[in-house]
Design an enzyme around this catalytic site. Sequence first.
Site, PDB file in Angstrom:
ATOM      1  N   ILE A  68       1.084  -1.251   0.233  1.00 17.79           N
ATOM      2  CA  ILE A  68       0.144  -0.072  -0.018  1.00 17.79           C
ATOM      3  C   ILE A  68       1.375   0.890   0.726  1.00 17.79           C
ATOM      4  O   ILE A  68       1.093   2.320  -0.679  1.00 17.79           O
ATOM      5  CB  ILE A  68      -0.782  -0.241   1.002  1.00 17.79           C
ATOM      6  CG1 ILE A  68      -2.032  -0.610   1.131  1.00 17.79           C
ATOM      7  CG2 ILE A  68      -1.990   1.075   1.059  1.00 17.79           C
ATOM      8  CD1 ILE A  68      -2.781  -1.928   2.197  1.00 17.79           C
ATOM      9  N   LYS A  69       1.497   1.305   1.233  1.00 26.72           N
ATOM     10  CA  LYS A  69       2.724   2.348   0.891  1.00 26.72           C
ATOM     11  C   LYS A  69       3.423   2.696  -0.304  1.00 26.72           C
ATOM     12  O   LYS A  69       3.296   3.436  -0.639  1.00 26.72           O
ATOM     13  CB  LYS A  69       3.666   1.841   2.152  1.00 26.72           C
ATOM     14  CG  LYS A  69       4.983   3.364   2.089  1.00 26.72           C
ATOM     15  CD  LYS A  69       4.636   4.887   2.800  1.00 26.72           C
ATOM     16  CE  LYS A  69       6.074   5.205   2.716  1.00 26.72           C
ATOM     17  NZ  LYS A  69       5.609   6.611   3.337  1.00 26.72           N
ATOM     18  N   MET A  70       4.336   1.703  -1.316  1.00 26.86           N
ATOM     19  CA  MET A  70       4.944   1.668  -2.097  1.00 26.86           C
ATOM     20  C   MET A  70       4.261   2.595  -3.206  1.00 26.86           C
ATOM     21  O   MET A  70       5.087   2.889  -3.794  1.00 26.86           O
ATOM     22  CB  MET A  70       6.074   0.523  -2.595  1.00 26.86           C
ATOM     23  CG  MET A  70       6.575   0.283  -1.358  1.00 26.86           C
ATOM     24  SD  MET A  70       8.275   1.045  -1.630  1.00 26.86           S
ATOM     25  CE  MET A  70       7.669   2.386   0.159  1.00 26.86           C
TER      26      MET A  70
END
Length: 269
Positions: free
Chosen positions: A165-167
């Site tokens: 999700i972050k990347m």
Amino acid sequence: MDRRIALIGFGEAAAAFAVAGHWLELASAFDIDPLRKPAMVEAGVKVSDHAQAALADAELILSLVTADQALAAAKAYAPLLEKGAIWCDMNSVAPTTKRDAAHAIDAAGGRYVDVAVLAPVYPSGMKVPLLLSGAASFDACTALVDCGFEHVRMVGDDVGKASSIKMIRSVMVKGVEALTDEMIAAADAAGVRDEVLGSLDRSDPSQLWAERAAYNIERMKTHGTRRASEMEESVKTLAALGVDPIMTRGTVVRQRGAAESSKEPRDIA
């Protein structure tokens, strides 16, 4: 809250959490860079000369090193962990990197949790949104909330889900910064900056584009080196998913170039 906390890496994020937290007397910190010690003293945490001292008896470890050192730190310090200690990997790295780090921590008897930090730590502090994934995420969530973090959410039992999700999110966030930098460079070269920004304002009047551009370029100038390393991890993430990271490779170049530039920040007001 009386659990022992160790901070591995003492950059911007660790300092922000240490100052904002209410557990300083229980926190020890270690950074491979001895120049970080004054910041530890100023923050009020216990300064450790080596990782073993910081990790001794620690129940909760916040790994906050640079992206390129996240896996190395997990491998190097895994043997020093107390059995059952929770290693919260809060570094911005690809899911594959986090899975490799998890293997090292779990094999040594620790419990690994993939943590994604979804906003700048300043000024958010303990209000910064955190996503957790991994088998120990429930216990980690409890521990982090107990430490004072206010927005912690579990997204699954599989290590790599939070970091995915972050990347993937960073493809957009850091990519927009890079596009802004490229747009302003071209507009300045053509002598049409005011017209370009004015046109964008008319298309999207929600915020003045001069302000957006100033903010984006400042972030790149200040944090471009770290952002470039993060975006290299986004490149790995997309490639592993079968998505050609054409735009994201360009973001790496732009972010790093902004940080390395010796020019004065552009006046775009």
